[in-house]
Design an enzyme around this catalytic site. Sequence first.
Site, PDB file in Angstrom:
ATOM      1  N   LYS A 112      44.303 -55.068  -2.928  1.00 22.48           N
ATOM      2  CA  LYS A 112      43.598 -53.834  -2.559  1.00 22.48           C
ATOM      3  C   LYS A 112      44.291 -53.104  -1.419  1.00 22.48           C
ATOM      4  O   LYS A 112      44.160 -51.890  -1.285  1.00 22.48           O
ATOM      5  CB  LYS A 112      42.152 -54.143  -2.230  1.00 22.48           C
TER       6      LYS A 112
HETATM    7  C1  LIG Z   1      39.434 -56.677  -6.501  1.00 22.94           C
HETATM    8  C2  LIG Z   1      40.126 -57.884  -7.011  1.00 22.94           C
HETATM    9  C3  LIG Z   1      40.245 -58.144  -8.397  1.00 22.94           C
HETATM   10  C4  LIG Z   1      39.635 -57.247  -9.452  1.00 22.94           C
HETATM   11  O1  LIG Z   1      40.301 -56.009  -9.540  1.00 22.94           O
HETATM   12  P1  LIG Z   1      39.619 -54.785 -10.304  1.00 22.94           P
HETATM   13  O2  LIG Z   1      40.484 -53.609  -9.985  1.00 22.94           O
HETATM   14  O3  LIG Z   1      38.241 -54.658  -9.725  1.00 22.94           O
HETATM   15  O4  LIG Z   1      39.598 -55.106 -11.749  1.00 22.94           O
HETATM   16  C5  LIG Z   1      40.935 -59.276  -8.787  1.00 22.94           C
HETATM   17  N1  LIG Z   1      41.479 -60.118  -7.893  1.00 22.94           N
HETATM   18  C6  LIG Z   1      41.392 -59.914  -6.555  1.00 22.94           C
HETATM   19  C7  LIG Z   1      41.999 -60.890  -5.619  1.00 22.94           C
HETATM   20  C8  LIG Z   1      40.720 -58.792  -6.065  1.00 22.94           C
HETATM   21  O5  LIG Z   1      40.614 -58.599  -4.736  1.00 22.94           O
END
Ligand SMILES: *Cc1c(COP(=O)(O)O)cnc(C)c1O
Length: 473
Positions: A112
């Site tokens: 993120k």
């Molecule tokens: C947010 C997140 C996901 C999921 O990603 P999306 O974009 O919501 O599908 C998967 N793995 C980790 C470590 C995350 O922080």
Amino acid sequence: MKYISTRGAAPALSFDEVLLTGLARDGGLYLPESWPSFSPEEIRSLAGKPYAEVAYAVIRPFVGDSIAEADLKRILKETYAVFEHRAVAPLKQLDERTWLMELFHGPTLAFKDYALQLVGRLFDHVLKARGERVTVIGATSGDTGSAAIEACRDRAQVDIFMLHPKGRTSEVQRRQMTTILSPNVHNIALEGTFDDCQDQVKAMFNDMAFRDAMNLSAVNSINWARIMAQIVYYFVAAVALGAPDRAVAFSVPTGNFGNIYAAYAAGRMGLPVSQLIVGSNSNDILTRFFNSGTMEMAAVSPTLSPSMDIQVSSNFERLLFDVLDRDGDAVARTLQGFRQSGRFAVTAEQLQRLRRLFDCHRLDDAETLAEIAARHKASGELLDPHSAIGTAAAAAALRDDVSVVVALACAHPAKFPDAVKKAAGVHPALPPRLADLYEREERCTVLPNDLSALQRYIGGNRPPADADTRGAA
Ligand SMILES: *Cc1c(COP(=O)(O)O)cnc(C)c1O
């Protein structure tokens, strides 16, 4: 570039407006009116360029004239200079056809950061130009709050208030938030559950007087700018592995469908994407959908991959818009029905069209632990539980005629040390820059699960209105 809502009944907006708005007024999500298109020559010319330069090429058409060229270049350079690895999103070969893209070299060790570090800076830039400031509020069960805090810390035009359920996050997760001592960062430990935190945030957004007085905002995963920033690393990986002359598949551990939707968008822009594999844990609403054509809500149960513990994938709405031939009314009707009955279905023909690109695979916790152990044994690689779902899904669902697949490593193993230790027998160490996390000073305010107490606290800890050059309108 103009942006339109997936539900077809909100005004078209420019990039800077979409950035600050998040959800459209008709309840839909914003999307570019048309996809910028990259020719094979343009894709080839990205080879060997630094990450920030590829980011500029990919992002420029989406931003249009909302941000001056030189400013956008500088912002991108500053954003990706924060990342610890020189390649920003390095690739590692796991076996003959499988590569791992490490997306955990940002400040909070999860993917993120790749979008939020940019979004925080874009917010600041656009707000400064408008003479506005915003109050970002959010709720976190622990795994995603730190990325939002890191994105907003020290931003001149932004204050952030992050609610977490007191005593219910892991110590690493809490410390990643509470050790950020910047004056514009406010951690609130709510005396309640994660659901209470979410309900209070919703209640604050629904209190229009408070919402306007504080100029409330969110940096959640439905924000278009986050998707846009994520498209970049799909270009980077594919070009490194031979695009445009070789097509590449991606395997993505999926929750809200934001990350894999960015891969789909890259394909729409001309990147040769041969297959997209949706990985899920036992909260498998998406894998059930791709197998049956029916989206059906179920209760959420906690797993070893908490960032994928979702009931509904909010960004799926963007894909649904294409499935329903960009008919906003049809999207609105379908999702209204979904909210009432907890299910909707696409036709066999629509599912078949989706399945030309998408495949899926689900893992329960035991299978996830087995994958971590097996990969560690085979290659010495330590995977976090989310990343392990990506590599296992790649192995299970890769089509015979696909020559290369990139599995996304979405978090550093040290973010989920207990699961990794249990599976591989090795305790994953935090990277050097976070090694003293357990010695750092924490700052956090405990508040009761009470709306007016929260509102008083936020109102009292935000700079006074006269520090705000924004007019009352
Ligand atoms: C947010 C997140 C996901 C999921 O990603 P999306 O974009 O919501 O599908 C998967 N793995 C980790 C470590 C995350 O922080």
